[in-house]
Design a protein around this motif. Structure first.
Motif, short mmCIF file in Angstrom:
data_model
loop_
_atom_site.label_atom_id
_atom_site.label_comp_id
_atom_site.label_asym_id
_atom_site.label_seq_id
_atom_site.Cartn_x
_atom_site.Cartn_y
_atom_site.Cartn_z
N GLU A 88 6.99 11.55 1.52
CA GLU A 88 6.15 12.23 2.50
C GLU A 88 4.70 12.04 2.06
OE1 GLU A 88 7.22 16.23 3.39
OE2 GLU A 88 9.35 15.72 3.53
N THR A 143 -1.89 10.69 4.93
CA THR A 143 -1.71 11.11 6.31
C THR A 143 -2.95 10.77 7.15
OG1 THR A 143 -0.25 12.89 5.59
CG2 THR A 143 -1.16 13.08 7.80
N ASP A 151 8.11 7.77 6.63
CA ASP A 151 8.18 8.04 5.19
C ASP A 151 8.06 6.77 4.36
OD1 ASP A 151 8.40 10.73 5.70
OD2 ASP A 151 10.55 10.84 5.35
N SER A 194 4.39 5.90 4.34
CA SER A 194 3.72 6.79 3.37
C SER A 194 3.96 6.32 1.94
CB SER A 194 4.22 8.23 3.52
OG SER A 194 3.84 8.75 4.76
#
Length: 155
Positions: free
Chosen positions: A124, A130, A96, A99
């Motif tokens: 997230e 991602t 996290d 990210s």
């Protein structure tokens, strides 16, 4: 007593299995090709001619020391151009935080806040973040990056 012996043998077997892990090394040209394929995902520190690819975990104390040293050393920043890739160490659970750095409007500034100033943020990842993290993880695994910081100096 049997449980104790069984437990100790399992632990010993696990330790021995970890110690026997063979680290494969790609050729220099193959490594350079892989690193260049994700260079657009890097956070750049420095403006030097010599390129250094670096894999760090934002929560790893050794990675933090490295980034702190580099970011405060004008000579290093003028001599080298560091392409920083965030690559999580599973036991640190930093996904996290990785990210949050990549999702930030100014990833370089956020990276320095997290790693140098200790201001941890987490978020997230969205789909784009991602995918970026996945590309970096894939290359790191192909290169058998198992320590952080991991430095690769381009000739």
């Amino acid at each position: 007593m049997k449980r104790l012996i069984l437990t100790l043998s399992l632990i010993t077997g696990t330790v021995c299995a970890d110690e026997q892990k063979v680290h494969r090394h790609l050729s220099y040209p193959a490594s350079v090709t892989l690193l260049q394929s994700i260079e657009s995902d890097a956070i750049i520190l420095g403006k030097g001619k010599q390129k250094v690819y670096v894999f760090v975990d934002p929560l790893c104390p050794h990675s933090r020391k490295f980034i702190t040293m580099v970011s405060h050393n004008r000579t290093m920043l003028s001599k080298y151009r560091y392409a920083i890739f965030l690559y999580s160490i599973p036991r640190l659970k930093s996904t996290d935080v990785v990210s949050a750095v990549y999702m930030s409007p100014h990833p370089k500034d956020t990276l320095l806040q997290v790693m140098v100033e200790g201001k941890v943020r987490s978020a997230e990842g969205d789909e784009g973040t991602t995918e970026k993290i996945s590309r970096i993880n894939t290359i790191a695994e192909e290169m058998d990056v198992y320590k952080r910081p991991y430095l690769f100096i381009k000739k």
